[in-house]
Motif scaffolding. Structure first.
Motif, PDB file in Angstrom:
ATOM      1  N   THR A   1       0.834  -1.196   0.000  1.00  0.00           N
ATOM      2  CA  THR A   1       0.000   0.000   0.000  1.00  0.00           C
ATOM      3  C   THR A   1       0.871   1.249   0.000  1.00  0.00           C
ATOM      4  OG1 THR A   1      -1.877   1.078   1.037  1.00  0.00           O
ATOM      5  CG2 THR A   1      -0.249   0.160   2.512  1.00  0.00           C
ATOM      6  N   GLN A   2       0.194   2.404   0.087  1.00  0.00           N
ATOM      7  CA  GLN A   2       0.919   3.674   0.088  1.00  0.00           C
ATOM      8  C   GLN A   2       1.302   4.071   1.507  1.00  0.00           C
ATOM      9  OE1 GLN A   2      -1.520   7.005  -0.904  1.00  0.00           O
ATOM     10  NE2 GLN A   2      -3.392   6.021  -0.178  1.00  0.00           N
ATOM     11  N   VAL A   3       2.480   4.688   1.607  1.00  0.00           N
ATOM     12  CA  VAL A   3       2.885   5.245   2.891  1.00  0.00           C
ATOM     13  C   VAL A   3       2.841   6.758   2.734  1.00  0.00           C
ATOM     14  CG1 VAL A   3       4.793   5.542   4.482  1.00  0.00           C
ATOM     15  CG2 VAL A   3       4.289   3.285   3.535  1.00  0.00           C
TER      16      VAL A   3
ATOM     17  N   ILE B   1      -1.352   3.020  11.325  1.00  0.00           N
ATOM     18  CA  ILE B   1      -1.844   2.287  10.154  1.00  0.00           C
ATOM     19  C   ILE B   1      -3.361   2.449   9.997  1.00  0.00           C
ATOM     20  CG2 ILE B   1       0.052   0.620  10.141  1.00  0.00           C
ATOM     21  CD1 ILE B   1      -1.749  -1.384  11.516  1.00  0.00           C
ATOM     22  N   GLY B   2      -3.820   2.426   8.749  1.00  0.00           N
ATOM     23  CA  GLY B   2      -5.254   2.526   8.452  1.00  0.00           C
ATOM     24  C   GLY B   2      -5.965   1.231   8.801  1.00  0.00           C
ATOM     25  N   ALA B   3      -7.291   1.334   8.918  1.00  0.00           N
ATOM     26  CA  ALA B   3      -8.101   0.175   9.345  1.00  0.00           C
ATOM     27  C   ALA B   3      -7.943  -1.009   8.389  1.00  0.00           C
ATOM     28  CB  ALA B   3      -9.561   0.580   9.434  1.00  0.00           C
ATOM     29  N   LYS B   4      -7.837  -0.717   7.097  1.00  0.00           N
ATOM     30  CA  LYS B   4      -7.710  -1.771   6.097  1.00  0.00           C
ATOM     31  C   LYS B   4      -6.371  -2.513   6.247  1.00  0.00           C
ATOM     32  CE  LYS B   4      -8.431  -3.694   1.946  1.00  0.00           C
ATOM     33  NZ  LYS B   4      -9.279  -4.898   1.930  1.00  0.00           N
ATOM     34  N   VAL B   5      -5.299  -1.722   6.446  1.00  0.00           N
ATOM     35  CA  VAL B   5      -3.960  -2.297   6.613  1.00  0.00           C
ATOM     36  C   VAL B   5      -3.932  -3.146   7.895  1.00  0.00           C
ATOM     37  CG1 VAL B   5      -1.507  -1.775   6.872  1.00  0.00           C
ATOM     38  CG2 VAL B   5      -2.955  -0.333   5.419  1.00  0.00           C
TER      39      VAL B   5
ATOM     40  N   GLY C   1      -0.188   3.410  16.378  1.00  0.00           N
ATOM     41  CA  GLY C   1      -1.625   3.667  16.423  1.00  0.00           C
ATOM     42  C   GLY C   1      -2.354   3.028  15.242  1.00  0.00           C
ATOM     43  N   VAL C   2      -3.656   2.789  15.440  1.00  0.00           N
ATOM     44  CA  VAL C   2      -4.513   2.294  14.352  1.00  0.00           C
ATOM     45  C   VAL C   2      -5.639   3.297  14.147  1.00  0.00           C
ATOM     46  CG1 VAL C   2      -5.987   0.415  13.539  1.00  0.00           C
ATOM     47  CG2 VAL C   2      -3.992  -0.110  14.954  1.00  0.00           C
ATOM     48  N   LEU C   3      -5.807   3.736  12.893  1.00  0.00           N
ATOM     49  CA  LEU C   3      -6.838   4.750  12.591  1.00  0.00           C
ATOM     50  C   LEU C   3      -8.241   4.151  12.622  1.00  0.00           C
ATOM     51  CD1 LEU C   3      -5.127   6.578   9.589  1.00  0.00           C
ATOM     52  CD2 LEU C   3      -5.676   7.598  11.803  1.00  0.00           C
ATOM     53  N   GLU C   4      -9.166   4.993  12.950  1.00  0.00           N
ATOM     54  CA  GLU C   4     -10.593   4.647  12.837  1.00  0.00           C
ATOM     55  C   GLU C   4     -10.939   4.303  11.393  1.00  0.00           C
ATOM     56  OE1 GLU C   4     -12.613   7.863  15.824  1.00  0.00           O
ATOM     57  OE2 GLU C   4     -12.843   8.120  13.660  1.00  0.00           O
ATOM     58  N   GLU C   5     -11.929   3.435  11.225  1.00  0.00           N
ATOM     59  CA  GLU C   5     -12.372   3.133   9.874  1.00  0.00           C
ATOM     60  C   GLU C   5     -13.234   4.290   9.356  1.00  0.00           C
ATOM     61  OE1 GLU C   5     -14.003  -0.723   9.415  1.00  0.00           O
ATOM     62  OE2 GLU C   5     -14.663  -0.307   7.358  1.00  0.00           O
ATOM     63  N   ARG C   6     -12.935   4.714   8.100  1.00  0.00           N
ATOM     64  CA  ARG C   6     -13.738   5.804   7.524  1.00  0.00           C
ATOM     65  C   ARG C   6     -14.670   5.295   6.443  1.00  0.00           C
ATOM     66  NH1 ARG C   6     -11.434  11.806   7.343  1.00  0.00           N
ATOM     67  NH2 ARG C   6     -12.200  12.211   9.443  1.00  0.00           N
ATOM     68  N   GLY C   7     -14.208   4.326   5.690  1.00  0.00           N
ATOM     69  CA  GLY C   7     -15.019   3.800   4.588  1.00  0.00           C
ATOM     70  C   GLY C   7     -14.977   4.710   3.393  1.00  0.00           C
ATOM     71  N   GLY C   8     -15.313   4.159   2.226  1.00  0.00           N
ATOM     72  CA  GLY C   8     -15.345   4.945   1.008  1.00  0.00           C
ATOM     73  C   GLY C   8     -13.988   5.009   0.356  1.00  0.00           C
TER      74      GLY C   8
ATOM     75  N   ILE D   1     -11.370   7.646  -2.310  1.00  0.00           N
ATOM     76  CA  ILE D   1     -11.151   8.854  -3.100  1.00  0.00           C
ATOM     77  C   ILE D   1     -10.433   8.376  -4.341  1.00  0.00           C
ATOM     78  CG2 ILE D   1      -9.987  11.062  -3.218  1.00  0.00           C
ATOM     79  CD1 ILE D   1     -10.288  11.276  -0.214  1.00  0.00           C
ATOM     80  N   GLY D   2     -11.031   8.570  -5.479  1.00  0.00           N
ATOM     81  CA  GLY D   2     -10.454   8.020  -6.706  1.00  0.00           C
ATOM     82  C   GLY D   2     -10.406   6.510  -6.587  1.00  0.00           C
ATOM     83  N   SER D   3      -9.228   5.948  -6.872  1.00  0.00           N
ATOM     84  CA  SER D   3      -9.156   4.490  -6.887  1.00  0.00           C
ATOM     85  C   SER D   3      -8.672   3.946  -5.549  1.00  0.00           C
ATOM     86  CB  SER D   3      -8.221   4.038  -8.008  1.00  0.00           C
ATOM     87  OG  SER D   3      -6.982   4.689  -7.830  1.00  0.00           O
ATOM     88  N   SER D   4      -8.149   4.825  -4.681  1.00  0.00           N
ATOM     89  CA  SER D   4      -7.565   4.267  -3.453  1.00  0.00           C
ATOM     90  C   SER D   4      -8.568   4.287  -2.308  1.00  0.00           C
ATOM     91  CB  SER D   4      -6.290   5.023  -3.086  1.00  0.00           C
ATOM     92  OG  SER D   4      -6.610   6.355  -2.807  1.00  0.00           O
ATOM     93  N   HIS D   5      -8.585   3.201  -1.596  1.00  0.00           N
ATOM     94  CA  HIS D   5      -9.457   3.023  -0.458  1.00  0.00           C
ATOM     95  C   HIS D   5      -8.975   3.924   0.667  1.00  0.00           C
ATOM     96  CE1 HIS D   5     -11.562   0.964   2.709  1.00  0.00           C
ATOM     97  NE2 HIS D   5     -12.272   0.349   1.782  1.00  0.00           N
ATOM     98  N   ILE D   6      -9.884   4.634   1.275  1.00  0.00           N
ATOM     99  CA  ILE D   6      -9.496   5.610   2.294  1.00  0.00           C
ATOM    100  C   ILE D   6      -8.760   4.963   3.472  1.00  0.00           C
ATOM    101  CG2 ILE D   6     -10.677   6.749   4.217  1.00  0.00           C
ATOM    102  CD1 ILE D   6     -11.995   8.576   2.322  1.00  0.00           C
TER     103      ILE D   6
END
Lengths: 224, 407
Positions: free
Chosen positions: B124-126, B161-165, B191-198, B200-205
């Motif tokens: 994924t992206q950093v 890290i994001g919820a998906k990661v 830390g682990v981020l809250e899930e946002r959902g959705g 932007i463009g092709s990348s999962h938030i």
């Protein structure tokens, strides 16, 4: 029951008047079995249509069940037909998408009478006419005689006062035709008024009264 | 009376209609499918437009309504998907002095980095960002903490890290304090981020890892000067702020008067506009398809009815003889037509629900089903039924019984 006073009916082709009925005077009482006989073009079918409230006369008075029916509108006429008349036609006119039982029930869709358990009644009628095993068959699966008996059951379902049959044997062989005529005789004995319109002289003997139409007038009226 | 005489016999009437339609099924099926397709298109339009609006709103919320984003590279280069780095840390710092700007977020992202925790792998992206990343996006944590100023200043190998990661690498286990391999850099999860959902463009938030900008620039890539994006917040009018930002950046970059910007500014407003353009073109395209489908099926229906009336003259005659009024015949034919289109409409709605996944992949816009859609579909199919059935039904009702019986 039916009183016709000087009934006249003409068709107009452009300016030309073409008279079909030229003054018919006739009374038919409750419980009669009338054969209305005439050759093609004599006006017998036109007369039947007027008596059956399917057509209107050009002049003259027509009383049906003591009602002067001339002034009735489309809805009142439809309701009148539904209540008082059971029609039987030469071509049976059963609906192809309904089975025998459902065809018999057609008048009930439009009926305002409180007939109890119409399905049971339809079944009893078909049973009486020897069609118990045929009630779920479509018209295309029935013989001509069977179809006509279904049509007669349909004519009876709503307890009409009058059975009006137009050439009911015309599409049948003579043996089956005679059976149908005997059936009308039976119904008449049960108290129904029956009028059979035909061109076939062999049917004359089935009725109790013979009315002959010639060229738009009554030429013979004999009660047996 | 034409109608009232029916009501006590409604059940028989309905049964008969179904039998009639079954008998004429080969004809019915054409008009039925036409209506179903038309209604399907209408459902897709309504749900997709609702979906697009919801998505626009979500993006707007996620980005913050007062945010202004600056990317490197000119408009032309951006359209050609060429990423040119022209924004520097120095630019970001000089924007701090522009009036009204109260938040400057510096971002440098590295895409497609491999990461590993034990035997689990993910790519994924950093995002390298300044500490204000989380407050600027109003993004909370489900566990742990953000990185500290100290960690930022020392370019320490820490990440949020994001919820998906988190789902992919830890699958629900505790992640805080664990060390994951990012590229070749062992990095501690704080830390682990809250899930946002959705998306932007092709990348999962939620598919992202956030690290201190210092760490990303110095230890993950070898970039000392250029940033990917600068994000500003202003308490002045956004358009006025954008003008000021432009002149600062043009001066910094030494751009001559009349020459093109070598950067690109986007506000949340632009994104809303973009989405409304998308839903507008969708509406036009699918709306045309829907109208065509409904009109065609309406005509087919009307014509088939005309044909059947000839065939059903005796049917009409016998019904009239047995007590059906003109209005009754009109009503029953109209009812047949409406019945076909309503059933077609319901099929269209069900079809659109069944095909929801396919359409969402096709248009990349979520579909939002609501009661409104069903009402829309039923109203449209009802109207199609009435409009195409009225003329044939009137013709049927005018047939005189003797004419019909004579054949």
């Amino acid at each position: 029951m039916i009183v016709l006073k000087d009934i006249r009916k003409s068709y107009f082709i452009g300016e030309r008047e073409l008279p079909i009925l030229k003054g018919i005077n006739l009374e038919i009482r409750q419980g009669e079995f009338v054969i209305l006989m005439g050759v093609s073009g004599s006006g017998k079918t036109t007369l039947m249509n007027i008596v059956g409230l399917l057509d209107k006369q050009t002049a003259g008075e027509f009383y049906f069940m003591d009602t002067y029916v001339d002034g009735l509108d489309d809805e009142a006429l439809a309701s009148f037909r539904n209540k008082h008349i059971g029609f039987v036609f030469q071509q049976f006119f059963l609906l192809p998408y309904l089975n025998a039982l459902e065809n018999v029930l057609i008048p009930m869709v439009y009926s305002e009478k409180q007939i109890k358990h119409p399905r049971d009644k339809a079944r009893r009628l078909l049973e009486k006419f020897g069609l118990l095993e045929r009630i779920h068959n479509r018209p295309s699966q029935l013989s001509g005689g069977e179809q006509q008996r279904v049509a007669i059951a349909r004519a009876l379902i709503n307890d009409p006062d009058l059975i009006l049959a137009d050439e009911p044997t015309g599409a049948l062989d003579s043996k089956t035709g005679n059976e149908i005529m005997e059936l009308f005789g039976m119904l008449n004995e049960d108290g129904k008024t029956v009028i059979v319109v035909t061109h076939d002289p062999k049917l004359a003997s089935f009725g109790k009264r013979l009315i002959r139409i010639e060229d738009g007038t009554i030429s013979e009226d004999t009660t047996a | 009376m034409g109608l009232s005489q029916k009501i006590p016999r409604l059940r028989e009437f309905l049964e008969e209609t179904i039998k009639i339609l079954y008998y004429y099924r080969s004809r019915v099926i054409f008009s039925f499918s036409g209506v179903a397709l038309g209604i399907l298109s209408i459902c897709v339009i309504v749900t997709t437009i609702d979906g697009a609006n919801k998505k626009a709103y979500d993006i707007f919320e996620a980005l913050g309504p007062d945010a202004i984003m600056i990317f490197g590279g000119s408009e032309r280069q951006h359209t050609a998907r060429v990423r040119i780095t022209t924004l520097t840390i120095n630019d970001a710092d000089s924007l701090q002095t522009v009036g009204g700007i109260y938040d400057v977020l510096k971002v440098f992202a590295v895409r497609g980095l491999n990461m590993k925790y034990r035997d689990r792998k993910w790519q994924t992206q950093v995002i390298g960002a300044t500490e204000n990343y989380f407050t600027s996006y109003k993004w909370g944590l489900q566990s742990g903490s953000f990185f500290s100023s100290e960690e930022y200043d020392n370019a320490e190998a820490v990440c949020v890290i994001g919820a998906k990661v988190y789902e992919e690498l830890f699958a629900g286990e505790n992640a805080i304090g664990k060390v994951i391999q990012i590229g070749r850099l062992p990095t501690k999860v704080v830390g682990v981020l809250e899930e946002r959902g959705g998306a932007i463009g092709s990348s999962h938030i939620d598919d992202r890892v956030v690290m201190p900008l210092t760490t990303v620039m110095n230890r993950l890539s070898n970039e000392k000067r250029y940033l990917g994006m600068i994000r500003l917040k202003t308490n002045r009018d956004p358009d006025e702020t954008i003008e000021d930002v432009k002149s600062v950046l043009r001066r910094n970059h030494g751009i001559q008067q009349g020459a093109e910007d070598d950067f690109m500014i986007r506000s949340s407003k632009d994104i809303l506009q973009f989405v409304s353009v998308i839903s507008g073109s969708l509406f036009l395209f699918l709306g045309t398809a829907a109208v065509v489908a409904l009109v065609v099926s309406g005509f087919v229906l009307a014509n088939l009815f005309y044909l059947t009336i000839q065939e059903r003259k005796k049917d009409i005659g016998i019904r009239r003889a047995y007590g059906a009024t003109r209005k009754g015949i009109l009503f029953s034919f109209l009812f047949e037509s409406i019945f076909i289109t309503i059933i077609g409409g319901i099929a269209g709605v069900l079809l659109s629900i069944a095909l929801q996944g396919t359409f969402e992949r096709l248009f990349d816009i979520p579909m939002v089903f609501s009661f409104k859609v069903v009402i829309f579909a039923l109203v449209f199919s009802f109207l199609t039924g009435v409009l195409s059935g009225l003329k044939p039904a009137m013709k049927a009702s005018r047939i005189e019984p003797i004419e019909a019986i004579r054949g």
